[in-house]
Design a protein around this motif. Structure first.
Motif, PDB file in Angstrom:
ATOM      1  N   GLY A 182     -15.121  25.537 -20.429  1.00  0.00           N
ATOM      2  CA  GLY A 182     -14.788  27.043 -20.499  1.00  0.00           C
ATOM      3  C   GLY A 182     -15.257  27.730 -21.723  1.00  0.00           C
ATOM      4  N   VAL A 183     -14.946  27.266 -22.971  1.00  0.00           N
ATOM      5  CA  VAL A 183     -15.215  27.966 -24.178  1.00  0.00           C
ATOM      6  C   VAL A 183     -16.728  27.808 -24.060  1.00  0.00           C
ATOM      7  N   PHE A 184     -17.454  26.653 -23.753  1.00  0.00           N
ATOM      8  CA  PHE A 184     -19.018  26.419 -23.927  1.00  0.00           C
ATOM      9  C   PHE A 184     -19.497  27.513 -23.112  1.00  0.00           C
ATOM     10  N   LEU A 185     -19.408  27.565 -21.973  1.00  0.00           N
ATOM     11  CA  LEU A 185     -19.957  28.504 -21.022  1.00  0.00           C
ATOM     12  C   LEU A 185     -19.647  30.063 -21.524  1.00  0.00           C
ATOM     13  N   ALA A 186     -18.533  30.305 -22.091  1.00  0.00           N
ATOM     14  CA  ALA A 186     -18.223  31.745 -22.532  1.00  0.00           C
ATOM     15  C   ALA A 186     -19.135  31.953 -23.694  1.00  0.00           C
ATOM     16  N   PHE A 187     -19.465  31.017 -24.691  1.00  0.00           N
ATOM     17  CA  PHE A 187     -20.228  31.172 -25.736  1.00  0.00           C
ATOM     18  C   PHE A 187     -21.633  31.417 -25.258  1.00  0.00           C
ATOM     19  N   ILE A 188     -22.304  30.291 -24.481  1.00  0.00           N
ATOM     20  CA  ILE A 188     -23.637  30.415 -24.222  1.00  0.00           C
ATOM     21  C   ILE A 188     -23.831  31.427 -23.333  1.00  0.00           C
ATOM     22  N   ALA A 189     -23.020  32.364 -22.595  1.00  0.00           N
ATOM     23  CA  ALA A 189     -23.121  33.434 -21.843  1.00  0.00           C
ATOM     24  C   ALA A 189     -23.654  34.689 -22.653  1.00  0.00           C
ATOM     25  N   ARG A 190     -23.262  34.607 -23.932  1.00  0.00           N
ATOM     26  CA  ARG A 190     -23.506  35.794 -24.697  1.00  0.00           C
ATOM     27  C   ARG A 190     -25.186  35.542 -24.848  1.00  0.00           C
ATOM     28  N   TYR A 191     -25.978  34.457 -24.662  1.00  0.00           N
ATOM     29  CA  TYR A 191     -27.053  34.257 -25.065  1.00  0.00           C
ATOM     30  C   TYR A 191     -28.066  33.928 -23.761  1.00  0.00           C
TER      31      TYR A 191
ATOM     32  N   PHE B 221     -27.038  32.254 -21.227  1.00  0.00           N
ATOM     33  CA  PHE B 221     -26.637  30.771 -21.079  1.00  0.00           C
ATOM     34  C   PHE B 221     -27.818  29.689 -21.385  1.00  0.00           C
ATOM     35  N   ASN B 222     -28.269  30.202 -22.579  1.00  0.00           N
ATOM     36  CA  ASN B 222     -29.063  29.031 -23.393  1.00  0.00           C
ATOM     37  C   ASN B 222     -28.433  28.323 -24.178  1.00  0.00           C
ATOM     38  N   PRO B 223     -28.534  26.858 -24.056  1.00  0.00           N
ATOM     39  CA  PRO B 223     -27.597  26.202 -24.849  1.00  0.00           C
ATOM     40  C   PRO B 223     -27.996  25.916 -26.294  1.00  0.00           C
ATOM     41  N   THR B 224     -29.229  26.282 -26.684  1.00  0.00           N
ATOM     42  CA  THR B 224     -29.639  26.309 -27.766  1.00  0.00           C
ATOM     43  C   THR B 224     -29.022  27.106 -28.913  1.00  0.00           C
ATOM     44  N   SER B 225     -28.177  27.987 -28.299  1.00  0.00           N
ATOM     45  CA  SER B 225     -27.323  29.155 -28.993  1.00  0.00           C
ATOM     46  C   SER B 225     -26.351  28.358 -29.720  1.00  0.00           C
ATOM     47  N   LEU B 226     -25.924  27.195 -29.237  1.00  0.00           N
ATOM     48  CA  LEU B 226     -24.865  26.568 -29.946  1.00  0.00           C
ATOM     49  C   LEU B 226     -25.196  25.720 -31.102  1.00  0.00           C
ATOM     50  N   ILE B 227     -26.340  25.376 -31.296  1.00  0.00           N
ATOM     51  CA  ILE B 227     -27.187  24.767 -32.318  1.00  0.00           C
ATOM     52  C   ILE B 227     -27.212  25.650 -33.535  1.00  0.00           C
ATOM     53  N   ARG B 228     -27.416  27.027 -33.107  1.00  0.00           N
ATOM     54  CA  ARG B 228     -27.504  28.178 -34.266  1.00  0.00           C
ATOM     55  C   ARG B 228     -28.485  27.796 -35.273  1.00  0.00           C
ATOM     56  N   PHE B 229     -29.905  27.909 -34.515  1.00  0.00           N
ATOM     57  CA  PHE B 229     -31.076  27.665 -35.448  1.00  0.00           C
ATOM     58  C   PHE B 229     -31.315  28.873 -36.372  1.00  0.00           C
ATOM     59  N   GLY B 230     -31.520  28.616 -37.642  1.00  0.00           N
ATOM     60  CA  GLY B 230     -31.947  29.664 -38.453  1.00  0.00           C
ATOM     61  C   GLY B 230     -33.286  30.122 -38.378  1.00  0.00           C
ATOM     62  N   HIS B 231     -33.811  31.062 -38.470  1.00  0.00           N
ATOM     63  CA  HIS B 231     -35.291  31.677 -38.350  1.00  0.00           C
ATOM     64  C   HIS B 231     -36.022  31.086 -39.549  1.00  0.00           C
ATOM     65  N   TYR B 232     -35.324  30.919 -40.717  1.00  0.00           N
ATOM     66  CA  TYR B 232     -36.009  30.258 -41.870  1.00  0.00           C
ATOM     67  C   TYR B 232     -36.511  28.882 -41.695  1.00  0.00           C
ATOM     68  N   TYR B 233     -35.430  28.171 -41.115  1.00  0.00           N
ATOM     69  CA  TYR B 233     -35.875  26.627 -40.821  1.00  0.00           C
ATOM     70  C   TYR B 233     -36.705  26.422 -39.631  1.00  0.00           C
ATOM     71  N   ILE B 234     -36.789  27.245 -38.544  1.00  0.00           N
ATOM     72  CA  ILE B 234     -37.579  27.176 -37.528  1.00  0.00           C
ATOM     73  C   ILE B 234     -39.099  27.504 -37.803  1.00  0.00           C
ATOM     74  N   GLU B 235     -39.526  28.374 -38.679  1.00  0.00           N
ATOM     75  CA  GLU B 235     -40.426  28.763 -39.044  1.00  0.00           C
ATOM     76  C   GLU B 235     -41.313  27.400 -39.934  1.00  0.00           C
ATOM     77  N   GLN B 236     -40.391  26.753 -40.523  1.00  0.00           N
ATOM     78  CA  GLN B 236     -40.742  25.426 -41.167  1.00  0.00           C
ATOM     79  C   GLN B 236     -41.079  24.093 -40.309  1.00  0.00           C
ATOM     80  N   ASN B 237     -40.164  24.236 -38.931  1.00  0.00           N
ATOM     81  CA  ASN B 237     -40.444  23.152 -38.248  1.00  0.00           C
ATOM     82  C   ASN B 237     -40.743  23.774 -36.515  1.00  0.00           C
ATOM     83  N   GLU B 238     -41.528  24.506 -36.734  1.00  0.00           N
ATOM     84  CA  GLU B 238     -41.857  25.082 -35.207  1.00  0.00           C
ATOM     85  C   GLU B 238     -42.197  24.052 -34.218  1.00  0.00           C
ATOM     86  N   GLU B 239     -43.034  22.922 -34.583  1.00  0.00           N
ATOM     87  CA  GLU B 239     -43.458  21.788 -33.596  1.00  0.00           C
ATOM     88  C   GLU B 239     -41.971  20.778 -33.091  1.00  0.00           C
ATOM     89  N   LEU B 240     -41.091  21.018 -33.961  1.00  0.00           N
ATOM     90  CA  LEU B 240     -39.985  20.427 -33.569  1.00  0.00           C
ATOM     91  C   LEU B 240     -38.939  20.991 -32.880  1.00  0.00           C
TER      92      LEU B 240
END
Length: 296
Positions: free
Chosen positions: A26-35, A37-56
Motif C-alpha cells: 500500500g505504501v509502495f503504491l501510494a508513493f509511486i502514484a505521485r510519479y 506509477f513509475n517505480p524508478t521514483s523509489l530509487i530517487r535518481f539525482g540529476h547530477y548523477y544521471i548526467e554522468q551515467n546516462e547509459e546505465l
C-alpha cells in the motif's frame, strides 16, 4: 484469557504476511502514484548523477533536480542501483561516486545485480523485490525465533518506522536486518529445540549481510562468542567462514582495481562514535562560549 493470550492467538505467520503485504504494498503504491506509477521514483535518481551515467540509467527514470552541489537531491538508492547495474559488467564502475567508500558494500548490489540480465528496469525490479522478500523474511524469522508467549513482539518489526523508511528509500539497512534474522533463525535451531543439521546454511545470509554493511559484525561477533564459549566448533566455523567473502572482495578490489577502503568506513565499526563526537563538539562549544558581545 489475558490480553497477551488473546494477542498470541491472533498473531500467526499467515496474518503477519498478509498485514505486511497490505502495509508495504500500500505504501509502495501510494508513493509511486505521485510519479505516474513509475517505480524508478523509489530509487530517487539525482540529476547530477544521471548526467554522468546516462547509459546505465533506466529509460524514463524520474529525475530529481536541484542541490546539484550535493548530488542533485538523489539518495542512497541510486548508488546501490548503479553498482548493481555494473556488478556483472567487467571493468565498468559508475561515475561520480567514491569507489573506495561504496564498492566495498557489495551485498545489496550483488542481490539486485542478478536481475541485470533483464536490463536496467530489471535491476530496479530486483532492488524493490529483494526489499519485499527480505523484510518479510526477517519478520517471519523473528516470529520463529521468539518463544511462544512472546511471538506477538514480532509485530514491532512489522510496524517499525525504520524498516519502512529504509524500504521507501531503498537503502541497505532493511536488507541487513532481513539477512541477519534469516541466518539467526537457522543458526539457533538447537536453542529452539529443533534440528541443527541446517545450521551451516546460516553462512550464506551472514556472509551477504557482512558484504552489505560492515556493521553486521556487531551481530556476528556476539553470535560467534556465544557458540565459541559453548565449544560448538561447527557453528563457530560457520561464523568465521562468513567473513571470507567480505575479505576476499576487499582483496579483489585492492589487487584488481587498486581500491583501498575509505578510512571513513571505520566510523561504522566504532561503537558510540557518534555520541562521543557530539559530546566533544558540545564541550568545545561550552569551553569557547562567551557572553561578551562580538562588537566589543
Amino acid at each position: 484469557m489475558s490480553w497477551q493470550s488473546r494477542i498470541i492467538t491472533l498473531i500467526t505467520p499467515v496474518k503477519l504476511s498478509i498485514a505486511f503485504l497490505i502495509i508495504y504494498f500500500g505504501v509502495f503504491l501510494a508513493f509511486i502514484a505521485r510519479y505516474d506509477f513509475n517505480p524508478t521514483s523509489l530509487i530517487r535518481f539525482g540529476h547530477y548523477y544521471i548526467e554522468q551515467n546516462e547509459e546505465l540509467t533506466p529509460s524514463g527514470a524520474i529525475r530529481f533536480h536541484g542541490n546539484e552541489a550535493n548530488g542533485g537531491n538523489g539518495y542512497d538508492g541510486q548508488i546501490f542501483y548503479y553498482y548493481a547495474r555494473t556488478m556483472f559488467i567487467p571493468g565498468v564502475w559508475p561515475d561520480g561516486f567514491s569507489n573506495a567508500y561504496r564498492a566495498p558494500r557489495a551485498g545489496y548490489p550483488l542481490i539486485a545485480g542478478v536481475f541485470s540480465i533483464f536490463g536496467s528496469h530489471g535491476v530496479v525490479a530486483g532492488m524493490i523485490a529483494s526489499q519485499f522478500m527480505l523484510i518479510l523474511a526477517g519478520i517471519l524469522s523473528i516470529y520463529y525465533l521468539l518463544p511462544d508467549h512472546k511471538k506477538y513482539l514480532s509485530i514491532f518489526l512489522l510496524f517499525s518506522p525504520f524498516q519502512l523508511q529504509s524500504f521507501l528509500v531503498l537503502t541497505s539497512d532493511s536488507i541487513v536486518a532481513g539477512l541477519i534474522l534469516c541466518g539467526a533463525a537457522v543458526f539457533f535451531a538447537r536453542e529452539l529445540g529443533r534440528s541443527e543439521k541446517y545450521a551451516p546454511l546460516a553462512w550464506f545470509p551472514f556472509a551477504l549481510a557482512v558484504l552489505t554493511k560492515e556493521s553486521s559484525l556487531f551481530f556476528l561477533f556476539p553470535f560467534g562468542l556465544y557458540v565459541f564459549f559453548k565449544k560448538d566448533w561447527k557453528r563457530s566455523f560457520v561464523v568465521l567462514c562468513s567473513l571470507i567473502p567480505f575479505f576476499a572482495w576487499q582483496f579483489y578490489l585492492r589487487e584488481a582495481h587498486g581500491m583501498i577502503p575509505a578510512g571513513v568506513l571505520k566510523i561504522f565499526l566504532s561503537p558510540l562514535d557518534g555520541v562521543i563526537g557530539t559530546m566533544k563538539e558540545l564541550f568545545f562549544y561550552l569551553a569557547t562560549f562567551s557572553l561578551k558581545p562580538s562588537f566589543l
